[in-house]
Motif scaffolding. Sequence first.
Motif, PDB file in Angstrom:
ATOM      1  N   GLU A  64       0.848  -1.187   0.000  1.00 55.82           N
ATOM      2  CA  GLU A  64       0.000   0.000   0.000  1.00 55.82           C
ATOM      3  C   GLU A  64       0.890   1.246   0.000  1.00 55.82           C
ATOM      4  OE1 GLU A  64      -3.430   1.151  -0.886  1.00 55.82           O
ATOM      5  OE2 GLU A  64      -3.197  -0.958  -0.318  1.00 55.82           O
ATOM      6  N   PRO A  65       0.776   2.094  -1.002  1.00 56.93           N
ATOM      7  CA  PRO A  65       1.597   3.312  -1.001  1.00 56.93           C
ATOM      8  C   PRO A  65       1.157   4.252   0.119  1.00 56.93           C
ATOM      9  CG  PRO A  65       0.120   3.273  -2.910  1.00 56.93           C
ATOM     10  CD  PRO A  65      -0.085   1.981  -2.183  1.00 56.93           C
ATOM     11  N   PRO A  66       2.027   5.183   0.486  1.00 49.83           N
ATOM     12  CA  PRO A  66       1.651   6.146   1.526  1.00 49.83           C
ATOM     13  C   PRO A  66       0.331   6.820   1.172  1.00 49.83           C
ATOM     14  CG  PRO A  66       3.944   6.446   0.876  1.00 49.83           C
ATOM     15  CD  PRO A  66       3.362   5.421  -0.047  1.00 49.83           C
ATOM     16  N   LEU A  69       0.021   9.963  -0.938  1.00 50.89           N
ATOM     17  CA  LEU A  69       0.363   9.920  -2.351  1.00 50.89           C
ATOM     18  C   LEU A  69      -0.881   9.963  -3.243  1.00 50.89           C
ATOM     19  CD1 LEU A  69       3.034   9.655  -3.898  1.00 50.89           C
ATOM     20  CD2 LEU A  69       2.643   7.200  -4.018  1.00 50.89           C
ATOM     21  N   ARG A  70      -1.944   9.367  -2.736  1.00 47.69           N
ATOM     22  CA  ARG A  70      -3.156   9.218  -3.552  1.00 47.69           C
ATOM     23  C   ARG A  70      -3.666  10.571  -4.043  1.00 47.69           C
ATOM     24  NH1 ARG A  70      -8.874   8.504  -2.953  1.00 47.69           N
ATOM     25  NH2 ARG A  70      -9.635   6.663  -4.089  1.00 47.69           N
ATOM     26  N   GLY A  72      -2.092  13.355  -4.181  1.00 44.73           N
ATOM     27  CA  GLY A  72      -1.105  13.994  -5.042  1.00 44.73           C
ATOM     28  C   GLY A  72      -1.185  13.499  -6.467  1.00 44.73           C
ATOM     29  N   VAL A  73      -1.278  12.182  -6.615  1.00 42.39           N
ATOM     30  CA  VAL A  73      -1.347  11.601  -7.957  1.00 42.39           C
ATOM     31  C   VAL A  73      -2.641  12.023  -8.643  1.00 42.39           C
ATOM     32  CG1 VAL A  73      -1.579   9.452  -9.260  1.00 42.39           C
ATOM     33  CG2 VAL A  73       0.135   9.629  -7.444  1.00 42.39           C
ATOM     34  N   LEU A  74      -3.752  11.930  -7.911  1.00 38.03           N
ATOM     35  CA  LEU A  74      -5.043  12.235  -8.543  1.00 38.03           C
ATOM     36  C   LEU A  74      -5.120  13.708  -8.943  1.00 38.03           C
ATOM     37  CD1 LEU A  74      -7.451  10.044  -6.394  1.00 38.03           C
ATOM     38  CD2 LEU A  74      -6.436   9.528  -8.628  1.00 38.03           C
ATOM     39  N   GLN A  76      -2.524  15.533  -9.790  1.00 43.37           N
ATOM     40  CA  GLN A  76      -1.662  15.695 -10.961  1.00 43.37           C
ATOM     41  C   GLN A  76      -2.345  15.150 -12.223  1.00 43.37           C
ATOM     42  OE1 GLN A  76       2.335  14.229 -10.303  1.00 43.37           O
ATOM     43  NE2 GLN A  76       2.982  14.821 -12.361  1.00 43.37           N
TER      44      GLN A  76
ATOM     45  N   TYR B  39      -5.976   3.876  -9.898  1.00 44.44           N
ATOM     46  CA  TYR B  39      -4.935   4.132  -8.901  1.00 44.44           C
ATOM     47  C   TYR B  39      -5.082   3.180  -7.716  1.00 44.44           C
ATOM     48  CZ  TYR B  39      -2.032   6.186  -5.341  1.00 44.44           C
ATOM     49  OH  TYR B  39      -1.080   6.348  -4.369  1.00 44.44           O
ATOM     50  N   PRO B  44      -0.708   0.004  -5.572  1.00 46.71           N
ATOM     51  CA  PRO B  44       0.086  -0.937  -4.764  1.00 46.71           C
ATOM     52  C   PRO B  44       1.057  -1.781  -5.603  1.00 46.71           C
ATOM     53  CG  PRO B  44      -2.212  -0.965  -4.059  1.00 46.71           C
ATOM     54  CD  PRO B  44      -2.158  -0.150  -5.326  1.00 46.71           C
ATOM     55  N   TYR B  47       3.926   0.694  -6.308  1.00 48.65           N
ATOM     56  CA  TYR B  47       4.700   0.944  -5.082  1.00 48.65           C
ATOM     57  C   TYR B  47       5.490  -0.299  -4.674  1.00 48.65           C
ATOM     58  CZ  TYR B  47       5.808   2.689  -0.407  1.00 48.65           C
ATOM     59  OH  TYR B  47       6.459   3.098   0.718  1.00 48.65           O
ATOM     60  N   GLN B  65       4.560   7.838  -7.875  1.00 47.76           N
ATOM     61  CA  GLN B  65       3.830   8.989  -8.399  1.00 47.76           C
ATOM     62  C   GLN B  65       4.118   9.173  -9.887  1.00 47.76           C
ATOM     63  OE1 GLN B  65       3.334  12.348  -6.035  1.00 47.76           O
ATOM     64  NE2 GLN B  65       2.484  13.573  -7.693  1.00 47.76           N
TER      65      GLN B  65
END
Lengths: 257, 199
Positions: A64-66, A69-70, A72-74, A76, B39, B44, B47, B65
């Motif tokens: 699971e990414p931090p 991040l979610r 931030g990515v969305l 962008q 996403y 995951p 990452y 990212q």
Amino acid sequence: MADETTSPGGVPGDVWDLLPGYALDALDDTDREAVERLLAADVDARRALDEYRDVVASFVVEAEPPAALRAGVLAQVASTPQVRDLTVPASADGPTPGGGAVVDLAARRRRRRWGTAVAAVAAAAAIAVPTTIAVQVTAERDRLREQAQVVSEMLADPDSAILRGAVEGGGEASVLVAGDDMLFRAEGLPELDPDQAYQLWVVEGDGSVSSAGLLALHDGQATSLVRGREGVGMAVSVEPESGSEQPTSAPVVVLGA
Amino acid sequence: MGQTGSVASPPVRTSSRDTIDALLTACAGGDPASFTPVYDALGPVAYGASLGVLRDPDHAAEVTQEVMVEVWQTASRFDAARGSARTWVATLARRRAVDRVRSEQAHRDRDQRETDLRTNESERDVVVEDVERRLEGSAVRRCIEGLTPTQREAVVVAYYGGLTYREVAERLDKALPTVKSRIRDGLNRLRDCLEVRRG
């Protein structure tokens, strides 16, 4: 069990043996080039690569990414236009795109002889670039120096050279060549009809050409960094807006010597 | 997570694979909102792939990212006939992570990793064990156990070190052709074991 060995050199059987290394991103530039040539020519090789990529992907332990991040990515994504893929569909072949300046940096290594103009360039490129040309373009070199790190490295290469030429129909183009990397720049290019696009080509030593993608024009300017391609020069032609697998018109500029 | 995997077989991604592939294909239509489920499904993967190579959570997050924005930008290039969305994203993420390992910025971290991998046999064993622990319960774990020890070592060092064949050969102090054939034979065995063969 004894390890098998493969003979050195680029014979096709050996290149097939490099497909696992390609899938692992474990090849040096020379081997990667050889594999990309094989992939362009051989559908079975592409299928084999797809299988190896599945194998390599199976190693991935999803994590699971931090949470931060979610957003931030969305965010962008919401402000980033999508690339319209105007060339043949492919998966992840080719070098990592370095930026959004070019529609398609992925190597589409369809080849075709482009006739005598390009063959002449290829032949001429075998001769060293005259020093005078390199001296004349010092200013250009300085400007390029401000670009990305890779460009700095290219400029640091004592064997790098800048080639320039006028574009038929208007404008001027230059290419910085260092090893297998090429930085193409053009300015003053006339706008084309909406159903047309400038397409960049890598000219190779045998006179064949392969696509380096469509040029995105901003105020008549275009820049494209093409990495890991063994070219002796570049050329631009006007193609249908969807791009062409092979050139369909005479080049408006050929930079090779 | 789908509920369709009730057949008595090891957990597989088949049920959700089609869904995720379809989500990715759909987001090529240009609606940023359609990227959110992509996403959530594939972040995951990006990452995990980045972390496996980079080991540093901050670097892995940066790469994730970049990769996920690239996935959005180039969604039209995804071709389900050539592989799953998961494989596509894992491939993109791995490449970016390896590029980063090989770039100047990550030089310091790489030196550390090289030290990790070079030091001695027992530390390499630790890497291999660490990998196997992370893969606990997965199909690939069972298949890795089917490799010869030398194949396993070469594949794992190449994968997790983000190393070139040449570097793997140096690390393991083996001839380059030996390393090439071990990795090739190892991946061939994994391919057959994982049943990813097509056509």
